[in-house]
Enzyme design. Structure first.
Site, PDB file in Angstrom:
ATOM      1  N   ASP A 165      -2.977  -2.564   4.066  1.00 53.01           N
ATOM      2  CA  ASP A 165      -2.782  -3.834   2.946  1.00 53.01           C
ATOM      3  C   ASP A 165      -4.086  -3.899   2.124  1.00 53.01           C
ATOM      4  OD1 ASP A 165      -4.701  -4.812   4.514  1.00 53.01           O
ATOM      5  OD2 ASP A 165      -3.913  -6.587   4.793  1.00 53.01           O
ATOM      6  N   THR A 198      -5.704  -7.044   0.406  1.00 51.49           N
ATOM      7  CA  THR A 198      -6.606  -8.036   0.712  1.00 51.49           C
ATOM      8  C   THR A 198      -7.618  -7.874   1.918  1.00 51.49           C
ATOM      9  OG1 THR A 198      -5.220  -9.360  -0.665  1.00 51.49           O
ATOM     10  CG2 THR A 198      -6.788 -10.616   0.535  1.00 51.49           C
ATOM     11  N   ASP A 223      -5.331  -7.597   8.212  1.00 51.78           N
ATOM     12  CA  ASP A 223      -5.950  -8.411   8.782  1.00 51.78           C
ATOM     13  C   ASP A 223      -5.337 -10.041   8.994  1.00 51.78           C
ATOM     14  OD1 ASP A 223      -5.741  -9.202   6.264  1.00 51.78           O
ATOM     15  OD2 ASP A 223      -7.946  -9.411   5.771  1.00 51.78           O
TER      16      ASP A 223
END
Length: 875
Positions: free
Chosen positions: A275, A277, A666
């Protein structure tokens, strides 16, 4: 007792059986202990985290402090952004409305870094974080009934997505191969044992005069010895020790390994789905471009701050412009947004609105301390000598209706100056002048803005947006004494159609600022290493296509050849087909509706997409899960014509086996995909607890580059186990042949089962540690990943093993048959049969056998047949 003559005492005959039982216990207990220690360390970390997560709630009319796990439906939760409160349950915002509202960061669920404003009646989801404002929330769902709880439950379900066909392999590639080898060794050992029994029976019964009653048990014991010699009892212990040693080393390099087999699995990874971010980017909004005085200053080097870039530019703005930008930012930002600055002027930590943090960091990098500016500005500070004049300042807070925020402060010469910041298209429409550099460049002057200048500014805003930036405009206006701050404009409207405030019109444009979530400086180098190691990297994000493409290109996920030949700008519309895909398009293409109206995954359609796919934008959590599953189950490599076509037309090489998928993440939304992937990485600092629970490895420093370290150690584990197998199987080949020859010649193996058990457990366990303790080299990342289906024992290894085993057998056969005459020893089979004592002859054979294995351990360091087996032995 079975196997003893009448009247014969057992004596120490129990030792062999007890030793075998002890061996089994050692292997099981060592493996269980290591796994327990790893899991206990993670549980202890989790428990300490839970104990520090406390919230203030109103329950039964009383305000109490409780840990997150004790919050129940009906509690009224007090949320304050000063503590960056993480929301533990699904809630509804209570009234009355608060100025500016409560602003939430929902990036852990959606991947979007844009803040969401919440008003009374709005739902606030668990797993999100309050970053601005305060509010009281009534809890409506906890545990598995909440959004975060449902995702966590999905992570722990034994059969994920049952009915959608998204189940996958349970075992790692290494253990699959070791299981295959164990079966082959078992069959070979059984065949050797059976052969020994048959030959001895034929010799004893057909050609001899042995009484079956007397010798059958002896023949069976010899056959069992051959079988015991064939089985490498130390292999499970050796593999466990190698994995444990590597996981401890990885821990020192910021990789917390939760499952031991995850060490090796990462070494076989062929694809990383990451991912954006918090993984590729720092999850920290940063100003990367500014347009002022008619000049664009865009900083493309992640290691250089925008302020330093502007100050070092040849056509830098005048100092008065830079000071005005810093003052405007310092005054027109919330007190809740703060920076902690060390004595060297570096930013240590931040809190508050991420966009305002980016602006304050810009002001600091321009050489101004925002706190000093605030404290020296009358009407803006509540500290020091000017605090009594705070009431003279006028704040006009941000609202979604106006899409801007302003702060007016008194001027020394009388009147006010109002500083405004907001959405670029809104603020620029309200500007009648712009700040321009004077002809001599020493000062600034406000020039009337014309249509061409306005279009230039708006055009630059579009350029920033295509690069994945969020744009903010900064402006000001000088107001006379006695101005009415509540007066409405007759001609200018807010974004929602209501009348605008008069004081927020007729502004002077100062600058346009482009803000982005910046790439981590170490990421591009890490991705280069991934590609050199044969590992593909794919970006999966909830961001817009242009933002995703901008980050992917900066990181190196996208290369120039992914864009059309005549593309000047690296934007989404200039990419080749299927290189980028939005989530809704992806879902439409890879799922089909069956006759019963059920959604069904279409692997064939997926296989047409994934070789090209590098960026998946506007994706949902299920898209990430689907991608991991589709890559893992793809058998496109078996379609040779399709692979040749991809190579010829698009220069795409398809890995010649099923993909081993690594997934990084995350956020809470990443957890199911982390669980489904062959290897899941969670961020240790920014990662949510659910993501950490689902992951196999936790990156303690949140550094994407640590994945390269994990890959290198994983490949080292695989090579170490290959070295050990080469060492171990050489032992077994020599021992089995020796046992067979002894049983054929004397109906007695020269090597006893207890002796080989000692070799396999004690000596081989230490050998496995020695071979596993060799540090990884950079050369490991210069070769492609190992195929899932490729045999762990290569042809070269077979050559090494058979060559070394032949040498050992020549020596042992010489001692077995010629040794008694050459060395003056009584043959071992006669001593043990006639005298019922341990023979010097067989002891000599065993001693020689052990010494040859010790020296062969050094030879086993080389898998490729290097002449110099001592290379790197000192490291």
């Amino acid at each position: 007792t079975l196997g003893l003559e009448e009247g014969e005492e057992c004596g120490a005959c129990w030792i062999e059986g007890a030793a075998i039982l002890a061996a089994v216990l050692i292997v099981v207990l060592v493996t269980a202990t290591i796994d327990y220690q790893k899991q206990f360390a993670f549980v202890r970390l989790t428990r300490s985290l839970h104990e520090t997560n406390t919230k203030v709630v109103i329950r039964n009319g009383h305000q109490v402090s409780v840990i997150d796990d004790d919050i129940v439906v009906g509690d009224i939760l007090s949320v304050n952004s000063h503590s960056l409160a993480s929301i533990p349950a699904d809630c509804v915002v209570l009234g009355p409305p608060v100025s500016g509202g409560l602003r939430m960061d929902e990036s852990s669920l959606t991947g979007e870094s844009a803040l969401i404003t919440k008003h009374p009646g709005d739902v606030v989801l668990s797993g999100t974080t309050a970053v601005q404002g305060s509010a009281k929330l009534v809890v409506i769902a906890v545990g598995t009934a909440s959004v975060a709880g449902k995702i966590k439950a999905q992570v722990y379900e034994s059969a994920e997505h049952d009915g959608e066909g998204l189940d996958g392999d349970e075992e790692s590639p290494l253990f699959t191969k070791l299981e295959k080898i164990a079966k082959q060794i078992g069959l070979a050992g059984s065949a050797a044992a059976l052969l020994s029994l048959v030959v001895n029976c034929i010799k004893g019964f057909a050609f001899g005069d042995e009484n079956p009653k007397d010798v059958l048990i002896e023949y069976i014991v010899v056959a069992i010895t051959v079988l015991a010699v064939a089985v490498p009892e130390g292999l499970p212990l050796a593999v466990t020790l190698a994995l444990a040693f590597s996981s401890n080393k990885m821990m020192k390099e910021q990789n917390l390994v939760k499952h031991l087999d995850a060490c090796e699995t990462m070494g076989c990874a062929t694809t990383i789905c990451t991912d954006k971010t918090g993984t590729l980017t720092a999850n920290k909004m940063t100003a990367r471009a500014v347009y002022t005085n008619g000049t664009d200053f865009s900083c493309t080097d992640p290691a250089v701050s925008l302020g330093d870039f502007v100050k070092q530019s040849s056509d830098r703005p005048s100092q008065s412009t830079l000071d005005l930008i810093s003052t405007l930012i310092a005054v027109d930002t919330m007190d809740e947004t703060t920076l902690e600055i060390d004595t060297g002027g570096n930013v240590k930590s931040t809190s508050g609105n991420p966009t305002e943090v980016a602006l304050l960091v810009l002001a600091c990098s321009l050489g101004n301390n925002y706190q000093d500016i605030r404290q020296s500005t009358r009407g803006r500070t509540d500290k020091g000598e000017l605090s009594e004049f705070l009431v003279e300042g006028k704040q006009i807070g941000f609202s979604s209706a106006r899409k801007m925020m302003s702060w007016a402060v008194p001027r020394l010469e009388g009147g006010y100056r109002i500083y405004s910041k907001g959405a670029s298209e809104v603020l620029i429409a309200r500007c009648s002048h712009q700040l321009m550099k004077s002809s001599d460049g020493n000062y600034d002057e406000a020039a009337e803005i014309n249509d061409d200048s306005r279009q230039d500014i708006l055009g630059m805003g579009e350029v920033y947006a295509r690069r994945g930036m969020r744009t903010l405009a900064l402006a000001y206006r000088d107001l006379p004494d006695g101005v009415d701050f509540d007066a409405k404009s007759d001609s200018v409207l807010n974004a929602d159609g209501s009348e605008a405030l008069e004081v927020e019109t007729d502004l002077t444009f100062v600058s346009l600022v482009g803000i982005e979530d910046p790439l981590r400086p170490e990421v591009p180098g890490a991705i280069v290493l991934c590609y050199e190691a044969g590992i593909d990297v794919r970006l999966v994000t909830g961001d817009s296509p242009n933002t995703a493409v901008s980050i992917a290109y900066q990181a190196g996920v996208l290369k120039d050849f992914h864009f059309t030949g005549n593309a000047d700008e690296k934007i989404a519309t200039n990419l080749k087909p299927n290189v980028l895909m939005e989530g809704k398009v992806f879902r439409r293409k890879v799922y089909r509706i069956d006759d019963d109206g059920n959604k069904e995954f279409d692997q064939t359609a997926f296989d047409k997409i994934w070789p090209h796919l590098r960026v998946l934008a506007r994706s949902s959590p299920d898209d990430k899960l689907t991608l991991a599953h589709g890559l893992n189950q793809s058998t496109l490599f078996t379609d040779m014509s399709a692979c040749r076509k991809l190579k010829k037309e698009d220069n795409i090489d398809v890995f010649p086996d099923r993909q081993v998928v690594a997934m990084t993440g995350d956020g809470t939304n990443d957890a199911p995909a982390l669980k489904r992937a062959d290897i899941g990485f969670a961020m240790g600092i920014a990662g949510t607890q659910i993501a950490k629970d689902a992951a196999d490895i936790i990156l303690l420093d949140d550094n994407f580059a640590s994945i390269v370290t994990a890959a290198k150690w994983g490949r080292n584990v695989y090579a170490s186990i290959q070295k050990f197998l080469q060492f171990q199987l050489t032992v077994n080949i020599a021992a089995v042949v020796t046992a067979l020859v002894g049983s054929f010649a004397y109906a007695k193996s020269p090597l006893a089962a207890i002796q080989l058990l000692w070799v396999n457990l004690l000596m081989d366990a230490l050998a496995s540690l020695a071979l596993a303790s060799e540090p990884p080299t950079d050369a490991l990342l210069k070769r492609d990943p190992v195929n899932r289906s490729k045999n762990i024992i290569t042809r070269r290894m077979w050559g090494n093993m058979l060559g070394q085993a032949t040498y050992q057998l020549v020596v042992i056969m010489f001692i077995l048959f010629a040794g008694p005459e050459v060395f003056g020893l009584k043959p071992g089979h006669e001593v043990e049969r006639e005298d019922n004592e341990n023979s010097t002859h067989y002891t000599f054979i065993f001693n020689t056998f052990v010494w040859m294995q010790l020296f062969n351990e050094i030879n086993s360091r080389s898998l490729e047949g290097d002449c110099n087996v001592f290379r790197g032995i000192h490291k």
